[in-house]
Scaffold this motif. Structure first.
Motif, mmCIF file in Angstrom:
data_model
loop_
_atom_site.group_PDB
_atom_site.id
_atom_site.type_symbol
_atom_site.label_atom_id
_atom_site.label_comp_id
_atom_site.label_asym_id
_atom_site.label_seq_id
_atom_site.Cartn_x
_atom_site.Cartn_y
_atom_site.Cartn_z
ATOM 1 N N GLN A 90 2.881 2.201 -2.254
ATOM 2 C CA GLN A 90 4.117 2.049 -3.024
ATOM 3 C C GLN A 90 3.913 2.499 -4.477
ATOM 4 O OE1 GLN A 90 5.558 -2.022 -3.105
ATOM 5 N NE2 GLN A 90 7.610 -1.336 -2.491
ATOM 6 N N VAL B 267 -5.642 1.030 -6.082
ATOM 7 C CA VAL B 267 -4.389 1.131 -6.821
ATOM 8 C C VAL B 267 -4.701 1.661 -8.213
ATOM 9 C CG1 VAL B 267 -4.588 -1.338 -7.321
ATOM 10 C CG2 VAL B 267 -2.443 -0.196 -7.799
ATOM 11 N N GLU C 224 0.835 -1.186 0.000
ATOM 12 C CA GLU C 224 0.000 0.000 0.000
ATOM 13 C C GLU C 224 0.883 1.255 0.000
ATOM 14 O OE1 GLU C 224 -3.277 -0.354 2.520
ATOM 15 O OE2 GLU C 224 -4.198 1.425 1.653
ATOM 16 N N THR D 95 -1.342 4.205 -4.245
ATOM 17 C CA THR D 95 -0.532 3.097 -4.741
ATOM 18 C C THR D 95 -0.576 3.123 -6.269
ATOM 19 O OG1 THR D 95 -1.331 1.863 -2.839
ATOM 20 C CG2 THR D 95 -0.185 0.605 -4.557
#
Ligand SMILES: Nc1ncnc2c1ncn2[C@@H]1O[C@H](COP(=O)(O)OP(=O)(O)O)[C@@H](O)[C@H]1O
Ligand SMILES: [Mg+2]
Lengths: 244, 217
Positions: A30, A159, A28, A190
């Motif tokens: 990233q 994401v 999470e 993300t």
């Protein structure tokens, strides 16, 4: 437990074995920069993560939504995953505001007033509040791509996937899109992005993933990989980019 | 004893026939449009069986003369014990014919929408029906209007064939009046003029729409 985990993913197009056992985890918050030669399978990998391509083996899990070979309904996965395309793909018959509101309204059944507020917020985030009533055809490529980002954000994905989102843009429009992406990264979104903007990948990426012939060939912190690639393939790829 | 026909008698009778031509055209176009929409949705559905049905339907009605279709509806249904009037047979036959052509025209329009539109809406978690309803059809409709209006000319002209199974539309009225007045040239000249008056505005309008939408695209 990672937010996105991909395990032993295989994908064929006919006889063409395009993804050969991909393992990849994304935590999470990233930011993953996915690089590699044309044809190495970067787009295909991204497209499997939101179910635009079905998979032949392995599994993908995003925040608990799992996809395996033969999966039919990709919508649970897609609710977690936003995608921005190289060609923007805005809905040309709808205004900018309607582009952003449509999915929340019909997919999530958000009530119109709330959807409108959400769309205004998202458009403000990408710096296009004043374009709410404009049509996609009236916008520059950079503006269209920012609307596409707002449209994906309005579904509040866990994401975001970006597939060479600046490649179709005139050079002078690239930075306005990249700065929106950077801002998202700073806010903790993300991100998995395929990019040829190496400087951007180094600056914003938390992890660099180099794909080669359908495999994750090398991965690690961007600085380390750029400065000291441990495989000749990545070294050659970086060398080719530097010359360009 | 020979009855004398005034020109007004002739025109009046032709107008009566023309009314049926118009009604038949409208009905066939409307019912054919509704059926065509169903056929085109089957034609592009993910289900192979449904696709095959739609394909056979389209090939069948595009690949045989309208006249044969009318004969088969007219005589076929009465063989099965249904006594259909010429009007019913004409309406059914022309509807089937129209549905096949419109389905094919519309399929072309739907397939002209770039795949990125399907992908973008899919990635936003739309269901296939929602993709169709909110993204694909509104765009396809725009490009479908000019060829659809253009095809309506074929429907109007197609109604002439129904005279052969005895439906008294414009052409049939013309034939009857020509036989009675022994003035085939004048009568059929009027009949042709009437068709032209129906069809010409439609083709002009279709061309206008084509230009308009072409410019806007
Ligand atoms: N829809 C498709 N049908 C058949 N082959 C495809 C399709 N999409 C991609 N491929 C093939 O898969 C391989 C990887 O393509 P892609 O994932 O687009 O690579 P990249 O994005 O890294 O350039 C290529 O050989 C390409 O030709
Ligand atoms: Mg690609």
């Amino acid at each position: 437990m990672s937010l996105v985990s991909i395990h032993q993913l295989h994908k064929h197009f006919g006889d063409n074995h395009v993804l050969k056992g991909i393992d990849l985890n994304v935590d999470e918050g990233q930011v993953i920069a996915l690089i590699g030669r044309s044809g190495s399978g970067k787009s295909t990998l991204l497209r499997t993560i939101n179910g635009l391509e079905c998979i032949d083996a392995g599994e993908i899990t995003v925040d608990g939504a799992k996809i395996q070979a033969g999966a039919k309904d990709m919508r649970p996965l897609r609710l977690k995953v936003g995608m921005v395309f190289q060609q923007f793909n805005l809905f040309p018959h709808l205004s900018v505001g309607e582009n952003v509101m449509l999915a929340p309204k019909i997919v999530k059944k958000t009530d119109p007033a709330q959807a409108q507020e959400l769309a205004e917020q998202m458009l403000a985030k990408v710096g296009l509040s004043e374009k709410f009533d404009a049509f996609p055809g009236e916008l520059s490529g950079g503006q269209q791509q920012r609307v596409a980002i707002a449209r994906a954000l309005a579904m509040q994905p866990k994401v975001m996937l970006c597939d060479e989102i600046t490649s179709a843009l005139d050079p002078e429009l690239v930075s306005e899109v990249l700065s929106v992406v950077k801002q998202l990264a700073n806010e903790g979104m993300t991100l998995v992005m395929v990019t040829h903007e190496m400087r951007f990948a180094r600056e914003v990426g938390d992890k660099l993933v180099f794909m080669h012939q359908g495999r994750v060939h090398e991965e690690g912190p961007p600085e380390a990989l750029f400065n000291a690639p441990s495989t000749p393939e990545l070294a050659a790829f970086i060398g080719a980019i530097d010359q360009a | 004893m020979l009855t004398q026909f005034t020109t007004w008698d002739i025109v009046r009778n032709l107008l009566e026939g023309g009314k049926w031509t118009l009604l038949l055209s409208l009905l066939a176009f409307f019912l054919g449009g509704v059926t065509g929409l169903i056929i085109v949705l089957l034609r592009i559905s993910p289900n192979r069986f449904l696709r095959v049905i739609a394909k056979v339907w389209i090939e069948l009605f595009q690949g045989t003369p309208l006249l044969m279709q009318l004969f088969i509806v007219f005589f076929g249904l009465s063989l099965l014990g249904w006594d259909v009037s010429a009007w019913t047979a004409a309406a059914i036959g022309l509807t089937l014919f129209t549905s096949a052509y419109l389905a094919e025209i519309w399929r072309g329009c739907i397939e002209a929408i770039p795949s990125g539109q399907w992908e973008a809406s899919a990635s936003l978690a739309f269901s296939p029906l929602q993709q169709m309803r909110y993204v694909i059809l509104p765009q396809a409709l725009r490009i479908a209007i000019p060829p659809t209006v253009g095809f309506s000319v074929q429907v109007v002209k197609g109604t002439a064939v129904t005279s052969i199974i005895g439906f008294t539309e414009l052409t049939k009225s013309g034939t009857m009046i020509a036989n009675a007045t022994f003035e085939p040239f004048m009568v059929f000249g009027l009949v042709a003029t009437a068709y032209f008056c129906l069809c010409y505005p439609l083709s002009v309008y279709a061309r206008h729409l084509e230009r308009k939408y072409h410019v806007a695209c």
